[in-house]
Every structure is written in C-alpha cells, then in structure tokens.
Design an enzyme around this catalytic site. Structure first.
Site, PDB file in Angstrom:
ATOM      1  N   THR A  14       0.789  -1.220   0.000  1.00  0.00           N
ATOM      2  CA  THR A  14       0.000   0.000   0.000  1.00  0.00           C
ATOM      3  C   THR A  14       0.824   1.274   0.000  1.00  0.00           C
ATOM      4  OG1 THR A  14      -1.475  -1.250   1.394  1.00  0.00           O
ATOM      5  CG2 THR A  14      -1.752   1.143   1.400  1.00  0.00           C
TER       6      THR A  14
ATOM      7  N   THR B 234      -4.331   0.711  -2.610  1.00  0.00           N
ATOM      8  CA  THR B 234      -3.631  -0.578  -2.702  1.00  0.00           C
ATOM      9  C   THR B 234      -4.417  -1.580  -3.556  1.00  0.00           C
ATOM     10  OG1 THR B 234      -2.613  -2.307  -1.330  1.00  0.00           O
ATOM     11  CG2 THR B 234      -4.790  -1.596  -0.676  1.00  0.00           C
TER      12      THR B 234
ATOM     13  N   ARG C  33     -11.974 -10.337  -0.223  1.00  0.00           N
ATOM     14  CA  ARG C  33     -11.269  -9.917   1.002  1.00  0.00           C
ATOM     15  C   ARG C  33     -10.975  -8.411   0.941  1.00  0.00           C
ATOM     16  NH1 ARG C  33      -6.184  -7.195   2.035  1.00  0.00           N
ATOM     17  NH2 ARG C  33      -5.414  -7.849   4.058  1.00  0.00           N
TER      18      ARG C  33
END
Ligand code: ASP
Length: 336
Positions: A189, A207, A217
């Site tokens: 990220t 990210t 997820r």
C-alpha cells in the site's frame, strides 16, 4: 452631567485600556506567528520507497501553497498509474481468482471521508474515493456498486492486468499456497499524509491489497480509522502491512488518539505496534509471519514511524528535501 475632569479621567483610562488591549493583541499575534514559524510545513510523508516519486507530485502542489487534500491525491496517483508498481492501481497484483480488486480511501481537514473497496477496472481508485466523498452523501462504496459509481462519474474502464502480474499469478496458482507474505520485495500500500502551508492535514491510502487474496477480502487500506486517519487538530496516520492486524486494533485512529494524549508521532506508532504484538501473543500467532508499519505526522509537522519487522521504509519531503527513512522495528530479523 459629566464634568470636564471626570471626562478627562475616563478618556485617559479608556485610552490606556485600549493601548493595553492592542499591545496584548499584538503579543498574541506575535506568539502565534512565532509558533507558526516553528511548524515544519509544508510536509508530506508516504509509505515505502515508491513514496519518493509520489512525494514529488505532492510537493509540486504543497510548495506552491496548495491544499494537502490535492497533494495527497496527486501523490498517490503516481504509483497507481505506474504498471511497474505492482501493489497499487494499474499493474496491481490480482486476487487468487485472477481479478485485480482495488481498495482506497481519502480524508481531509474537515473530516470529510470517501472510500472504495473491491473496485475493479479503474486505474485511480483514490480519485473515485474522492468522488464518493465530494459527490455523494455516503462514505464507502464496494464492488460492483463502486464500479458503477466510477463509470457514472466518467472514469474509464480499463484492463489493469500487466504481463508480470499475470505471470506471477499463474506461477502462484501451481501451488495455490494461501500465505500472503509482506516484505520489502513485495511492498504494498501507498499511504500518504500531508500538512500544507495553511496548517491543514489530509491523507490518502490506496492498494491492490494482499497479493492473491481470497476474492472479496478487504484489508485495512480503505477503512477510515484502520488504514488512514486524520484529525486536523491533532495529526494524521496511515498504515501498511497485514490489514487484518491493523483493523483489529483500529490502527490509525489509535495512533492519532495516542498523539492526542501527548505522544510523539514515533511513540504513538510504537505503542500501536506494541498493541499488534500483544494481540498476536494472546492469539498465539507467529509474529515473524506478519508485517505492520505505521507512519504519523502531527500538527507541528513532526513525524515518525514504527513497524513490526525491520525493512519498512518511508519517504519524507519537507524543507530538508525528499528523503527515504528506515523505520525502527519491534523485530529485527537477520537477512538470509
Ligand atoms: N494493508 C494492505 C492490505 O492489507 C496491504 C499492505 O499494505 O501490505 O490489504
């Protein structure tokens, strides 16, 4: 009737009071000015070594007196657009189904917030997050809804997969080991926080998340309070690493609250890392399997960082120039 004597006396007292008052106001203004001068601003910091290039774009805006919000958006758009930066935006790593799903959030000095999670086909999720913040009454859009919103705002639909990401994913599929590892080679990220010349703070975080994650997820990065938090009276923080561990402690909100209690940015980051470590111990998890790194900036332009494992770097651009710093770590793992 007021006598001449009383009138003169009253005028003299009023005059003296006015003089004292204006001296007092001058002294206050001077004190404020002195304090302002000591503030290290403008300043921008961002995670990992790709932060250096991102900081340059942010500095372009900050050095001309521009807004921290514009600076952090422009800054993180740099790795988002770069296909060689393989954990953000275009060229990001796919999930285990081969889909590139992006997460981002943004927060300004007025505590306006915007966020997208699981966004596909859009190169600049940070700008979609900003559009959520500025053009809707909501704060977070996910998946298909986020894509539909982005398209409605005129963001182009693009293929974000680059040959290197596809090759790595196919290689990964051979074993399909679900063990996302975060380290310097696989850096993640970009979180960016900035203080502008007007003394206002903003932050952005974007990210592609854990490489080869399960489809659907979501990590910490698009979650305000986890991957990013800004309080314009106190400071700002952003995170990288295992999102699950950052969410568990509401990481960046915690860092900012610790600064509110008087901790320096570095001590606040360290305390948050200690919290991660403590919960890993309670849950009998192996600490060396994870990485979490925080960076923080306070209202005075002081900054700091801390991480679980050595190897986390961050870039700082202020009057000293644009410099890469190595974060202190809880665990120093010797290089193999
Ligand atoms: N924090 C990101 C996530 O959990 C990934 C990273 O920064 O390593 O999705």
């Amino acid at each position: 009737m007021t006598s001449r004597k009383t009138f003169l006396k009253t005028s003299a007292i009023t005059g003296a009071a006015m003089l004292l008052n204006s001296l007092h106001i001058d002294a206050k203004a001077e004190k404020r000015e002195r304090k302002n001068k000591q503030v290290n601003k403008p300043i921008v910091l961002s995670t990992w070594n790709f932060g250096l290039k991102a900081n340059e774009a942010a500095w372009e805006i900050l050095s001309k007196g521009g807004k921290a919000l514009d600076a952090v958006e422009a800054g993180v758009r740099v790795p988002e657009a770069d296909p060689t930066e393989r954990s953000v935006g275009y060229g990001g790593r796919p999930d285990r189904d081969g889909r590139i799903t992006l997460d981002a959030c943004i927060m300004d000095e007025m505590s306006n917030i915007g966020s997208v999670a699981g966004l596909e086909f859009i190169k600049h999720p940070i700008s979609v997050a900003r559009a959520v913040m500025e053009k809707t009454p909501h704060v977070m859009f996910v998946g298909d809804g986020a894509l539909q919103f982005a398209l409605s705002q005129g963001f182009p639909k693009e293929n974000l997969m680059v040959p290197d990401s596809e090759r790595e994913w196919k290689e990964w599929l051979k074993k399909s080991e679900y063990k996302p590892i975060v380290n310097i080679e696989n850096h993640d990220t970009i979180g960016m926080i900035a203080l502008d010349a007007n003394g206002n703070l903003s932050g952005a975080c974007t990210t592609s998340g854990m490489a080869f994650k399960m489809h659907g997820r979501v990590g910490d990065s698009p979650i305000i309070g986890a991957g990013l938090y800004v309080d314009n009276e106190i400071g700002a923080a952003t995170a990288t690493g295992h999102g699950e561990e950052v969410i568990r402690i509401a990481g960046c909100h915690l860092v900012v609250e610790l600064m509110r209690q008087g901790k320096s940015p570095e001590d606040a980051c360290k305390e948050a890392v200690n919290r991660v470590v403590h919960l890993m111990e309670i849950r009998k998890k192996n600490l060396s399997d994870i990485q979490v790194g925080f960076i923080a900036l306070n209202k005075q332009g002081e900054y700091g960082s801390y991480c679980v494992q050595g190897g986390f770097s961050y870039a700082v651009f202020d009057k000293e120039g644009n410099n890469l710093k190595n974060s202190d770590a809880h665990l120093i793992i010797p290089k193999k």
